[in-house]
Design an enzyme around this catalytic site. Structure first.
Site, PDB file in Angstrom:
ATOM      1  CE  LYS A 120       2.381 -15.441 -13.176  1.00  0.00           C
ATOM      2  NZ  LYS A 120       2.946 -15.311 -11.870  1.00  0.00           N
ATOM      3  CE  LYS A 150      11.038 -12.949 -12.726  1.00  0.00           C
ATOM      4  NZ  LYS A 150      11.526 -12.853 -11.380  1.00  0.00           N
ATOM      5  CE  LYS A 156       6.053 -22.890 -10.961  1.00  0.00           C
ATOM      6  NZ  LYS A 156       6.267 -21.810 -11.665  1.00  0.00           N
TER       7      LYS A 156
HETATM    8  P1  AMP Z   1       7.806 -13.786  -8.616  1.00  0.00           P
HETATM    9  O1  AMP Z   1       8.502 -13.132  -9.761  1.00  0.00           O
HETATM   10  O2  AMP Z   1       6.904 -14.894  -9.025  1.00  0.00           O
HETATM   11  O3  AMP Z   1       8.741 -14.136  -7.485  1.00  0.00           O
HETATM   12  O4  AMP Z   1       6.784 -12.722  -8.033  1.00  0.00           O
HETATM   13  C1  AMP Z   1       7.180 -11.651  -7.216  1.00  0.00           C
HETATM   14  C2  AMP Z   1       6.054 -10.686  -6.996  1.00  0.00           C
HETATM   15  O5  AMP Z   1       5.666 -10.102  -8.239  1.00  0.00           O
HETATM   16  C3  AMP Z   1       4.795 -11.305  -6.394  1.00  0.00           C
HETATM   17  O6  AMP Z   1       4.228 -10.401  -5.478  1.00  0.00           O
HETATM   18  C4  AMP Z   1       3.882 -11.486  -7.575  1.00  0.00           C
HETATM   19  O7  AMP Z   1       2.523 -11.427  -7.199  1.00  0.00           O
HETATM   20  C5  AMP Z   1       4.256 -10.285  -8.429  1.00  0.00           C
HETATM   21  N1  AMP Z   1       4.001 -10.578  -9.839  1.00  0.00           N
HETATM   22  C6  AMP Z   1       4.719 -11.392 -10.662  1.00  0.00           C
HETATM   23  N2  AMP Z   1       4.172 -11.418 -11.905  1.00  0.00           N
HETATM   24  C7  AMP Z   1       3.073 -10.598 -11.849  1.00  0.00           C
HETATM   25  C8  AMP Z   1       2.096 -10.188 -12.816  1.00  0.00           C
HETATM   26  N3  AMP Z   1       2.143 -10.598 -14.072  1.00  0.00           N
HETATM   27  N4  AMP Z   1       1.105  -9.356 -12.393  1.00  0.00           N
HETATM   28  C9  AMP Z   1       1.061  -8.908 -11.117  1.00  0.00           C
HETATM   29  N5  AMP Z   1       1.961  -9.240 -10.171  1.00  0.00           N
HETATM   30  C10 AMP Z   1       2.962 -10.082 -10.527  1.00  0.00           C
END
Ligand code: AMP
Length: 329
Positions: free
Chosen positions: A194, A197, A111
């Site tokens: 990965k 968003k 970040k």
């Molecule tokens: P976030 O959208 O960052 O709040 O992530 C929410 C959940 O989604 C967390 O458990 C992350 O580990 C999972 N997650 C988000 N992006 C990925 C991705 N590209 N691959 C695997 N898990 C993801």
């Protein structure tokens, strides 16, 4: 029964990374464990959303959780900011978290690199808030994607440290949970890193059929292998990872053989992936529409979830206050 907790930040719609990294496990676990799932709206403040953004995104994520199959009768769903006890535990954990270790967290360093104009204290202490969410519920298991491994390590460290400082065996060390036997990192459609968003490389659960097909057909590839059994470059390996998630291992093995024989046609592989993605997403999409227009139901789910989570959180906070030496209130 073992306890499970996990949450997702309401910073937009759920994408395939969220689904395969987390939500698919939530749905599976609700039948076997004592589960609670939440919408991490405090966490989302690090990116300074507007009040309207927050209100809409919370509703969106809740509709998507329900559409994926989370049953709030089995697994209460709450909004993080409805459970204020989490903030008190966050404060206690902050007091025992050190600048050096927080600065070394990879996602924080990323970040700092990506958004040097907004390196706020909330970003630095993100692992403390995440640990507060988890430890508050004395969770045994936390379903998360691979990107959260380091934050999970921090949660275990803070649990051990609290126990050591106060000479108690109070907090449990939570383990990460993955529906397959290893952590999933869902790659983006741009072939790198990965799916995320902020990366603009997502397939969203609510994307319509045409959009799904268009996005997958445009996923980045190369000119194809030039030698038998050639090692795959990262973009191609990522496409195969997505293929296995969407179309299954058998299909991925079939295209792998074609790749090894230099007969692969990425267009065919993508067509199958798009068809399978649409089969997976069509019913979810339909349910998202139905849930998102049912405000009364969403309100009820959030209220009931908050009551259950706050009751558990209050008990933890009372015990923690006593351990630390504060008066009973
Ligand atoms: P976030 O959208 O960052 O709040 O992530 C929410 C959940 O989604 C967390 O458990 C992350 O580990 C999972 N997650 C988000 N992006 C990925 C991705 N590209 N691959 C695997 N898990 C993801």
């Amino acid at each position: 029964m073992e306890r499970v907790i996990s949450g997702i930040r309401p910073t937009g719609n759920l994408h395939l990374g969220n689904y395969f990294g987390a939500v698919k496990s939530f749905v599976k676990m609700q039948d076997e464990y004592d589960c609670m799932f939440f919408i991490a709206d405090w966490h989302s403040l690090t990116t300074h959303p507007t009040p309207e953004n927050i209100r809409n995104s919370v509703k969106t994520i809740l509709s998507e959780y329900l559409a994926c199959g989370i049953d709030p009768e089995k697994a209460p769903i709450y909004v993080q900011s409805d459970v204020k006890q989490v903030l008190e535990l966050y404060l206690y954990l902050n007091m025992n978290a050190y600048l050096g270790e927080l600065e070394r967290v990879t996602s924080f360093k990323e970040k700092v690199r990506k958004q040097p104009d907004n390196v706020n204290a909330g970003l630095l202490t993100y692992p403390c808030l995440m640990a507060a969410d988890i430890l508050m519920h004395k969770a045994d298991k936390v379903p998360v994607g691979k990107d959260q491994e380091q934050n999970m390590e921090m949660a275990r460290l803070f649990a051990r440290r609290f126990n050591r400082i106060y000479g108690v065996e109070y907090f449990r060390e939570p383990a990460s949970f993955h529906f397959a036997d290893k952590a999933v990192k869902v790659p983006g459609l741009d072939g790198t890193g990965k799916m995320g968003k902020s990366e603009g490389n997502c397939l969203y659960l609510c994307d319509d059929e045409k959009t799904v097909t268009k996005k997958i057909m445009r996923a980045v590839t190369d000119q194809g292998p030039t030698q038998l059994n050639q090692e795959k470059p990262e973009v191609i390996q990522n496409l195969f990872t997505l293929c296995e998630l969407l179309s299954g291992k058998e299909a991925a093995d079939y295209y792998n053989d074609l790749y090894n024989n230099m007969q692969i046609r990425y267009g065919d592989m993508k067509k199958q992936m798009a068809a399978d993605a649409n089969t997976l997403l069509a019913p979810i999409r339909e349910r998202i529409l139905a849930y998102s227009s049912d405000d009364a139901l969403l309100e009820k789910v959030m209220r009931q979830g908050a009551e259950k989570a706050a009751a558990r959180a209050e008990k933890t906070i009372e015990e923690v206050r006593e351990i630390i030496g504060f008066r009973k209130i």
